[in-house]
Structures are given as structure tokens and as C-alpha cells.
Design a protein around this motif. Sequence first.
Motif, PDB file in Angstrom:
ATOM      1  N   ALA A  35      -3.653   9.125 -14.866  1.00 41.97           N
ATOM      2  CA  ALA A  35      -2.903   8.216 -13.993  1.00 41.97           C
ATOM      3  C   ALA A  35      -3.561   6.841 -13.969  1.00 41.97           C
ATOM      4  CB  ALA A  35      -2.813   8.788 -12.578  1.00 41.97           C
ATOM      5  N   GLY A  36      -4.881   6.795 -14.087  1.00 43.40           N
ATOM      6  CA  GLY A  36      -5.580   5.513 -14.124  1.00 43.40           C
ATOM      7  C   GLY A  36      -5.346   4.750 -15.417  1.00 43.40           C
ATOM      8  N   LEU A  37      -4.951   5.447 -16.492  1.00 42.99           N
ATOM      9  CA  LEU A  37      -4.696   4.803 -17.780  1.00 42.99           C
ATOM     10  C   LEU A  37      -3.260   4.306 -17.922  1.00 42.99           C
ATOM     11  CD1 LEU A  37      -6.582   7.344 -20.081  1.00 42.99           C
ATOM     12  CD2 LEU A  37      -7.379   5.093 -19.349  1.00 42.99           C
ATOM     13  N   ILE A  38      -2.413   4.663 -16.994  1.00 42.83           N
ATOM     14  CA  ILE A  38      -0.990   4.306 -17.044  1.00 42.83           C
ATOM     15  C   ILE A  38      -0.780   2.928 -16.431  1.00 42.83           C
ATOM     16  CG2 ILE A  38       1.309   4.974 -16.234  1.00 42.83           C
ATOM     17  CD1 ILE A  38       0.232   6.945 -18.248  1.00 42.83           C
ATOM     18  N   ASP A  39       0.053   2.107 -17.091  1.00 40.45           N
ATOM     19  CA  ASP A  39       0.426   0.795 -16.561  1.00 40.45           C
ATOM     20  C   ASP A  39       1.567   1.000 -15.565  1.00 40.45           C
ATOM     21  OD1 ASP A  39       0.976  -1.843 -16.032  1.00 40.45           O
ATOM     22  OD2 ASP A  39       1.878  -2.261 -17.988  1.00 40.45           O
TER      23      ASP A  39
ATOM     24  N   THR B 147       5.200  -1.032 -15.269  1.00 38.46           N
ATOM     25  CA  THR B 147       6.376  -0.780 -16.103  1.00 38.46           C
ATOM     26  C   THR B 147       7.137   0.472 -15.693  1.00 38.46           C
ATOM     27  OG1 THR B 147       5.071   0.478 -17.705  1.00 38.46           O
ATOM     28  CG2 THR B 147       5.286  -1.887 -18.083  1.00 38.46           C
ATOM     29  N   ILE B 148       6.635   1.169 -14.675  1.00 39.48           N
ATOM     30  CA  ILE B 148       7.263   2.419 -14.247  1.00 39.48           C
ATOM     31  C   ILE B 148       8.201   2.148 -13.072  1.00 39.48           C
ATOM     32  CG2 ILE B 148       6.796   4.677 -13.208  1.00 39.48           C
ATOM     33  CD1 ILE B 148       4.246   4.755 -14.807  1.00 39.48           C
ATOM     34  N   GLU B 149       9.362   2.774 -13.136  1.00 41.85           N
ATOM     35  CA  GLU B 149      10.334   2.647 -12.054  1.00 41.85           C
ATOM     36  C   GLU B 149      10.519   4.009 -11.384  1.00 41.85           C
ATOM     37  OE1 GLU B 149      14.019   0.931 -13.288  1.00 41.85           O
ATOM     38  OE2 GLU B 149      13.025  -0.736 -14.301  1.00 41.85           O
ATOM     39  N   LEU B 150      10.635   3.974 -10.067  1.00 41.51           N
ATOM     40  CA  LEU B 150      10.859   5.202  -9.301  1.00 41.51           C
ATOM     41  C   LEU B 150      12.313   5.277  -8.864  1.00 41.51           C
ATOM     42  CD1 LEU B 150       7.724   5.326  -6.957  1.00 41.51           C
ATOM     43  CD2 LEU B 150       8.056   6.471  -9.130  1.00 41.51           C
ATOM     44  N   SER B 151      12.823   6.501  -8.804  1.00 44.32           N
ATOM     45  CA  SER B 151      14.176   6.685  -8.293  1.00 44.32           C
ATOM     46  C   SER B 151      14.131   6.706  -6.769  1.00 44.32           C
ATOM     47  CB  SER B 151      14.759   8.005  -8.834  1.00 44.32           C
ATOM     48  OG  SER B 151      13.986   9.088  -8.377  1.00 44.32           O
TER      49      SER B 151
ATOM     50  N   GLN C  66       0.833  -1.197   0.000  1.00 43.67           N
ATOM     51  CA  GLN C  66       0.000   0.000   0.000  1.00 43.67           C
ATOM     52  C   GLN C  66       0.876   1.259   0.000  1.00 43.67           C
ATOM     53  OE1 GLN C  66      -2.614   0.274   3.368  1.00 43.67           O
ATOM     54  NE2 GLN C  66      -3.668   2.075   2.597  1.00 43.67           N
ATOM     55  N   LEU C  67       1.943   1.240   0.772  1.00 43.78           N
ATOM     56  CA  LEU C  67       2.870   2.371   0.821  1.00 43.78           C
ATOM     57  C   LEU C  67       3.541   2.566  -0.537  1.00 43.78           C
ATOM     58  CD1 LEU C  67       4.026   4.483   2.753  1.00 43.78           C
ATOM     59  CD2 LEU C  67       5.829   2.863   3.322  1.00 43.78           C
ATOM     60  N   LYS C  68       3.926   1.466  -1.175  1.00 46.32           N
ATOM     61  CA  LYS C  68       4.544   1.529  -2.504  1.00 46.32           C
ATOM     62  C   LYS C  68       3.559   2.109  -3.511  1.00 46.32           C
ATOM     63  CE  LYS C  68       6.697  -1.408  -5.983  1.00 46.32           C
ATOM     64  NZ  LYS C  68       7.014  -2.785  -6.368  1.00 46.32           N
ATOM     65  N   ASN C  69       2.291   1.692  -3.447  1.00 51.65           N
ATOM     66  CA  ASN C  69       1.271   2.220  -4.358  1.00 51.65           C
ATOM     67  C   ASN C  69       1.049   3.710  -4.150  1.00 51.65           C
ATOM     68  OD1 ASN C  69       0.904  -0.312  -5.467  1.00 51.65           O
ATOM     69  ND2 ASN C  69      -0.900  -0.782  -4.240  1.00 51.65           N
ATOM     70  N   GLU C  70       1.060   4.141  -2.890  1.00 55.95           N
ATOM     71  CA  GLU C  70       0.879   5.559  -2.601  1.00 55.95           C
ATOM     72  C   GLU C  70       2.043   6.377  -3.157  1.00 55.95           C
ATOM     73  OE1 GLU C  70      -1.669   7.267  -1.260  1.00 55.95           O
ATOM     74  OE2 GLU C  70      -2.779   5.384  -1.227  1.00 55.95           O
ATOM     75  N   ARG C  71       3.250   5.871  -2.999  1.00 60.78           N
ATOM     76  CA  ARG C  71       4.417   6.573  -3.538  1.00 60.78           C
ATOM     77  C   ARG C  71       4.331   6.657  -5.057  1.00 60.78           C
ATOM     78  NH1 ARG C  71       8.868   3.601   0.194  1.00 60.78           N
ATOM     79  NH2 ARG C  71       8.574   4.886   2.046  1.00 60.78           N
ATOM     80  N   MET C  72       3.921   5.557  -5.696  1.00 59.85           N
ATOM     81  CA  MET C  72       3.798   5.528  -7.157  1.00 59.85           C
ATOM     82  C   MET C  72       2.753   6.539  -7.615  1.00 59.85           C
ATOM     83  SD  MET C  72       4.667   4.280 -10.094  1.00 59.85           S
ATOM     84  CE  MET C  72       5.560   2.793  -9.750  1.00 59.85           C
ATOM     85  N   ASN C  73       1.592   6.566  -6.948  1.00 59.69           N
ATOM     86  CA  ASN C  73       0.530   7.501  -7.335  1.00 59.69           C
ATOM     87  C   ASN C  73       0.982   8.952  -7.169  1.00 59.69           C
ATOM     88  OD1 ASN C  73      -1.288   5.512  -8.060  1.00 59.69           O
ATOM     89  ND2 ASN C  73      -2.185   5.389  -6.024  1.00 59.69           N
ATOM     90  N   ALA C  74       1.663   9.239  -6.066  1.00 57.27           N
ATOM     91  CA  ALA C  74       2.131  10.605  -5.832  1.00 57.27           C
ATOM     92  C   ALA C  74       3.159  11.017  -6.887  1.00 57.27           C
ATOM     93  CB  ALA C  74       2.726  10.721  -4.433  1.00 57.27           C
ATOM     94  N   ALA C  75       4.089  10.119  -7.214  1.00 54.85           N
ATOM     95  CA  ALA C  75       5.105  10.428  -8.226  1.00 54.85           C
ATOM     96  C   ALA C  75       4.462  10.628  -9.598  1.00 54.85           C
ATOM     97  CB  ALA C  75       6.139   9.305  -8.286  1.00 54.85           C
TER      98      ALA C  75
ATOM     99  N   LEU D 236       7.496   6.081 -18.099  1.00 53.79           N
ATOM    100  CA  LEU D 236       6.301   6.930 -18.231  1.00 53.79           C
ATOM    101  C   LEU D 236       6.254   7.622 -19.592  1.00 53.79           C
ATOM    102  CD1 LEU D 236       3.787   8.179 -16.920  1.00 53.79           C
ATOM    103  CD2 LEU D 236       5.251   9.985 -16.047  1.00 53.79           C
ATOM    104  N   ASP D 237       7.388   8.090 -20.089  1.00 55.97           N
ATOM    105  CA  ASP D 237       7.398   8.876 -21.326  1.00 55.97           C
ATOM    106  C   ASP D 237       6.834   8.107 -22.510  1.00 55.97           C
ATOM    107  OD1 ASP D 237       8.454  11.055 -20.016  1.00 55.97           O
ATOM    108  OD2 ASP D 237      10.530  10.493 -20.441  1.00 55.97           O
ATOM    109  N   GLU D 238       7.191   6.827 -22.630  1.00 56.43           N
ATOM    110  CA  GLU D 238       6.692   6.021 -23.741  1.00 56.43           C
ATOM    111  C   GLU D 238       5.178   5.881 -23.677  1.00 56.43           C
ATOM    112  OE1 GLU D 238       8.952   4.694 -21.448  1.00 56.43           O
ATOM    113  OE2 GLU D 238      10.746   5.258 -22.582  1.00 56.43           O
TER     114      GLU D 238
END
Length: 196
Positions: free
Chosen positions: A112-116, A119-123, A87-96, A132-134
Motif C-alpha cells: 500500500a505504501g508503494l501505490i500512488d 491516481t486511484i478513484e474510490l466508488s 485525513q478522513l479521505k486518506n483513511e478511507r483510501m487506506n482502508a479500501a 489500482l490494477d495497472e
Amino acid sequence: MKKEDLIAMGLSEEHADAVVGKYGTMIPKERFDEVNNAKKTLEDQVENHETQLKDLQDKAKGNEDLQKTITDLQQANETAKTEYEQQLKNERMNAALKLSLHSKVHDVDLVAGLIDKTTIELSKDGKVNKGLDEQLKSLQESKSFLFVPEKQQPTFKGWNPAGATDNGAGASGVGSNFAKMANEKSSSDTNNTPWD
């Protein structure tokens, strides 16, 4: 704090865009404190439960039913911990994602709901690193109405005064047309005034 709040405080729209673009929409301190306190409370509860389980395990050596209950509780704690971390990881992903999409799209939550997100990596600092760019490029091609158009310099077309250049368009101005008509009329008439 949102862009509208910054404008209401007296910042220009450009400055408000710059602040929101760099720092994102700001969370009120009360909300931050509330979430932070809830997190600390949950961490304390998990630590307390683990301590209680270890004490019970030491006291229950030899009692099979109690050992089974302890094992079940340990598994439940592990499951809860895993769910919390996810849940914490999902929150960080959504915020980023929301920070990255801000000022690029009309509706951040919709895009944000349409993004997979798989495949996204966070720093390490919590920003979108890659992936995200692709997806945004393909979304912009298929659903361009979701995106805010890039600011372009306006181009003006219209009448050019006599003697002005028209950047090679070849159109003559009103003054030169008038002079041409006057010259043609004066060469055909005996009277040399263009006003006859």
C-alpha cells in the motif's frame, strides 16, 4: 477479526479466506465505537465553535480588534475542517486499498505504501473503482516476491504402469520393456522361458 481468529473458531482455511476476502479484516466493536464517538465529539466541537463565533461576531460589531480575532478564528476553523476532511479521505483510501490488496500480497502495508494513491478513484461505497490494477500489474512484474502466488493444480510426473497412456510422451512402461527383453531373448535362445 483476522483469518487466524476465524480458523481458531473452527472455520476451515478456505472458509476463513472466503470470509476475509468478502468482508475484509473486521474491526472489533470497541474500536469502532471509540472512533465513532471521537468523530461525533469532534463534529460537536466544530459546531459549537461556529455557533460561538457567530455570537461573538454579532456582539462585536464596531470593534475592529475583536472582528480581526473572529476572522482569524474562522480561518483557523476552516483550515481545521479541511485537514479533517483530508485525513478522513486518506483513511478511507487506506482502508479500501488494504481490503483490495488482502490475500493478493504478503505484506499489505508495504505494498500500500508503494501505490500512488493520487491516481486511484474510490466508488461511493468506499471500494477501489479504478487505477489500482495497472499499478499492481507493474509492481508484480518488478517485485513479484511481494505477491502471493496464484493457486495452481499440482502436476505429478513419474512412472506410468504398463498399459497406461503417457499422454503421447512415447515412453514405454517397465512391463513392456520386460516383455520386449523376454521376447528378444526367447527368439535368440532355444529355451523359450524368459527366466533363464
